[in-house]
Design a protein around this motif. Sequence first.
Motif, PDB file in Angstrom:
ATOM      1  N   ARG A  12       9.942   6.662  -7.212  1.00 36.82           N
ATOM      2  CA  ARG A  12       8.500   6.463  -6.993  1.00 36.82           C
ATOM      3  C   ARG A  12       8.249   4.968  -6.817  1.00 36.82           C
ATOM      4  N   ALA A  72       0.818  -1.218   0.000  1.00 34.56           N
ATOM      5  CA  ALA A  72       0.000   0.000   0.000  1.00 34.56           C
ATOM      6  C   ALA A  72       0.846   1.260   0.000  1.00 34.56           C
ATOM      7  N   LEU A  73       1.898   1.273  -0.807  1.00 32.38           N
ATOM      8  CA  LEU A  73       2.679   2.503  -0.943  1.00 32.38           C
ATOM      9  C   LEU A  73       1.866   3.501  -1.751  1.00 32.38           C
ATOM     10  N   PHE A  74       1.904   4.772  -1.360  1.00 35.53           N
ATOM     11  CA  PHE A  74       1.131   5.783  -2.073  1.00 35.53           C
ATOM     12  C   PHE A  74       1.781   6.022  -3.432  1.00 35.53           C
ATOM     13  N   PRO A  75       1.062   5.739  -4.518  1.00 30.43           N
ATOM     14  CA  PRO A  75       1.707   5.768  -5.835  1.00 30.43           C
ATOM     15  C   PRO A  75       2.108   7.172  -6.277  1.00 30.43           C
ATOM     16  N   HIS A  76       1.464   8.190  -5.696  1.00 26.58           N
ATOM     17  CA  HIS A  76       1.752   9.545  -6.152  1.00 26.58           C
ATOM     18  C   HIS A  76       2.794  10.241  -5.291  1.00 26.58           C
ATOM     19  N   MET A  77       3.467   9.483  -4.424  1.00 23.98           N
ATOM     20  CA  MET A  77       4.499  10.085  -3.579  1.00 23.98           C
ATOM     21  C   MET A  77       5.807   9.322  -3.755  1.00 23.98           C
ATOM     22  N   ASP A 136       6.435   2.874  -8.262  1.00 25.46           N
ATOM     23  CA  ASP A 136       6.390   2.009  -9.452  1.00 25.46           C
ATOM     24  C   ASP A 136       7.767   1.816 -10.078  1.00 25.46           C
ATOM     25  N   GLU A 157      -6.344  -0.258   0.341  1.00 28.46           N
ATOM     26  CA  GLU A 157      -5.291  -0.351   1.345  1.00 28.46           C
ATOM     27  C   GLU A 157      -4.478   0.927   1.471  1.00 28.46           C
ATOM     28  N   CYS A 158      -4.363   1.691   0.360  1.00 27.38           N
ATOM     29  CA  CYS A 158      -3.632   2.960   0.472  1.00 27.38           C
ATOM     30  C   CYS A 158      -4.341   3.886   1.449  1.00 27.38           C
ATOM     31  N   ALA A 213      -3.798   2.496   4.872  1.00 27.50           N
ATOM     32  CA  ALA A 213      -2.429   2.727   5.322  1.00 27.50           C
ATOM     33  C   ALA A 213      -2.277   4.160   5.810  1.00 27.50           C
ATOM     34  N   GLY A 256      -0.235   8.627 -10.055  1.00 28.43           N
ATOM     35  CA  GLY A 256       0.460   9.650  -9.313  1.00 28.43           C
ATOM     36  C   GLY A 256       1.151  10.710 -10.114  1.00 28.43           C
ATOM     37  N   PHE A 310       5.106  10.666   5.372  1.00 21.01           N
ATOM     38  CA  PHE A 310       3.663  10.901   5.507  1.00 21.01           C
ATOM     39  C   PHE A 310       3.174  10.758   6.951  1.00 21.01           C
ATOM     40  N   LEU A 328      -1.282   5.386   9.503  1.00 17.29           N
ATOM     41  CA  LEU A 328      -0.114   6.231   9.750  1.00 17.29           C
ATOM     42  C   LEU A 328      -0.501   7.540  10.422  1.00 17.29           C
ATOM     43  N   ARG A 363       8.326   3.001   6.354  1.00 15.99           N
ATOM     44  CA  ARG A 363       7.219   3.923   6.580  1.00 15.99           C
ATOM     45  C   ARG A 363       6.558   3.638   7.928  1.00 15.99           C
TER      46      ARG A 363
END
Lengths: 296, 354, 270
Positions: B134, B89-94, B136, C165-166, C169, C265, B102, C173, B150
């Motif tokens: 990133r 669940a890594l934030f794709p836009h960060m 990806d 899940e994002c 998460a 993103g 975060f 956090l 994280r």
Amino acid sequence: MSPIDSPAVRRTTVWIPYLWLAVFALLPLILTLKISLAQMQLGVPPYTPLIGADEVGQKTWLGTLANYKLLAADSLYVSAYLNSVRIAAVSTLLALLLGYPMAYAIARAPQHWRVPLLMLVLLPFWTSFLIRVYAWVGLLRPTGLINSALLSMGFIDTPLRLINTEFAVYLGMVFCYLPYMLLPLYARLEKLDASLIEAALDLGATPVRAFWRITLPLSLPGIYAGCLLVFVPAVGEFVIPELLGGADVLMIGKVLWSEFFSNRDWPVSSAVASVLLVILVVPLLALQFYKTERAP
Amino acid sequence: MPQPATAIEIVEVRKSFGGVVAVDGVSLAVRNNEFLALLGASGCGKTTLLRLMAGLEAVDAGRIIIAGADMTATPPFLRPVNLMFQSYALFPHMSVAENVAFGLKQDGMAGAELAARVTDALELVEMASLAKRRPDQLSGGQKQRVALARCIAKRPKVLLLDEPMAALDRALRERTRLELRNLRERLGIAFVVVTHDQEDAMTMADRVAVMDKGRVVQVAPPRELYDAPCSKLVASFFGESNVWEACVSTEGQRVDCAALGLSVAVAASLPAAGSSVAISVRPERIEFSNVGDNAVAGVVEDVVYLGTVSTYLVRAAHGALIRITRQNGTHPSSVRGDRVHLSWPASAVVVLTA
Amino acid sequence: MSRFPLFAMAVLGLGLVFLYVPTLLVIATSFNESRLAGVWTGFSLRWYGELLNDRQFLNATANSLIVAGLSATAATALGTCAGLVLARHGRFRGRVLFLGLLATPLVLPEVIIGLSMLLVFVAAEQTLGWPAGRGIGTIVVAHATLAMTYIAYIVQARLTGLSRECEEAASDLGASPLRVLTAITLPMIAPAMGAGWLLAFVLSLDDLVIASFTSGPQSTTLPMVIFSAVRLGVSPKINALASVLVVMSAVCLGLAAWLQARRGGKVLPE
């Protein structure tokens, strides 16, 4: 429990669109039904109230079914409804006959060709509807490109009557609504596992038989969705019969338009809309709901 | 401030989804600095239990106490625990660094302190050099490290890990197991890891909680689980085992086993004579010999060569199929069709009453 | 196996010709100097020049752009909310009615939408005194209602493609629900919202029927101008106008496709 399901966020995201839809999607339909029971009058608004008060303040019901009686009695309306259903059905069938092989070809094209081909098919959907109809006016009218070309090549002596015919309406309908047919068909056919057909062939089916027994049955949901997406807007279509069908092709969308804009008879327009709503759209909606709510 | 003895205490917690019970009255205490594994087959409720600890699901009944405070009704963003998701669940836009920052930013941290904490966390998982990437642009193993960084950047009281190895290949799995154990020792906080892989649980955990059908069946250190499973389920789930039905004999310290055609000598204490039990014997406790507390004859049906060991399947005269594991090269090897004698000591027999 | 795809490929080719040739011919004739469609007398920008001197056309263009911009923005806000509801809220009371109402713009003929919208505006004016007459504002409302459905479906599709899940998460956090929405969910669906905005823009720019019902005397839009001109017959000026519209739509499509194609993103700056 997803975080955005928290009560505050949840309430906001539900109520804003819900209220909007209630006021601008539900209320309009209720008002249409209501005004279909009124009578035309000169003034603002151009229809009579449903509940009036007499001299002593007694409330009386002024609603009337006169508009509906008119629709049933005048053969113009009845044949307009029947014509609309017929023309929409034929257009849907034509769109299916043209759209199915197209969708099949795209779905069976090499992987890297599929998206560009799909874009190519959907691009016209993004160009103005009105312009697409207008393009056919330019081609089909007596001094249009087709007639000019045929005349100048000596195939014909007098211009063919192409525009203001049912033929022109079918052409316009298929031209404008083909993408609606193609998209669900493609979505279905693309997911269809090619190994199923290979298995059928391996088991001794001829290609034609494999198509009839495997591909076609498995693509039925796509056919159903595509037909629905073409049929429903086609029944109520106004621009295409108006510009390509002329005075001879009677469709209910045109009748509603002229009742409203030419006769300025809002109650009769509302009655026409209400009947269209009840006899066509409600059953289709119900069917759609039945399907989606029961789908896993 | 005195440290409470347990990091997380779960008391009689229940959770069902639309009538399907996922967690059925579980009580469990995770000690400070402990590495606890929740082990079970898929659908046994272990991930739900983890999500209940994190606050991502609300309990139907029971209490959850984290670091001495009742947090049953506390939303996830206020709990001092962090969860590493199976999908990461890594934030794709960060970027990697933004992902790690975060959680700290949510606590109001900023500036040099924030940068230092992010760098620390990334260095701990050896990902500092890729901070600007990133998600990806990362490999599976790298993503896992970022997800780990994280979580630990927040310095939680407990770190929850949902199937941390599921997406890794075999070689990476083995390395990661040891790294997670070392990391826990360096951080000095409790880890709770959900896994369906008994090897994961055995190599990493101080204690293992075996779950089945929404319940915790047994909680014990790996060795104890292996040597003294409390039920057939645990015995078969945790390592390989021979399990047979038996009946407690009227003679002392013996059970009658029809499948073996043998009155089996047992060292452990037994329930009353006549009760039905199951007995479990680990394959490596059985020897090719005709002297011992328990001995049977049989025919070798199959031999599986596994490098350092071989597994033999021997059909006993009364029909039981006995699995034996022997080190290769320590005895003359048998082949299919050989008639052999097997024996095992009374101390090798585990009696299972459930 | 090979014969049917070959036939299908042929139909696909013919179908594409059928879909493109009429529109391309309109664009081509818009550069024809002659007033007669069938006679090519030379390349000319004369009809585009005439458009620029046509006050009615310029007014209608301005009206259309304003209506499209405003209604697309409103529709994006409403449709995003509705998409969140569809994708993330599971079952709630009134869900079936919500789905049904959301689908109405898709399944109702335009004439019914136009007429019924008008009736609401008139009734509101009678009882509340607003809107005072019909104009840009009423068309914007009608178009926003029409387009929010499409945007809701686009946003829903995007959200269903993204794992929850994002969001979980982020919450784990320490992000509050509002922070999760603004820092995680909205940035992840931003490309879908952008594509939806463009679609709404094009839908509005394109609409004749609903705009005709809900517009006032001062708020004629471009399709209305084209329609009344086409009823009087084909003119080279309309060809030029049509070409302008086609190019505008194509640009919007290109932008939308580009937005959709980009991974979630990357739309945000570093």
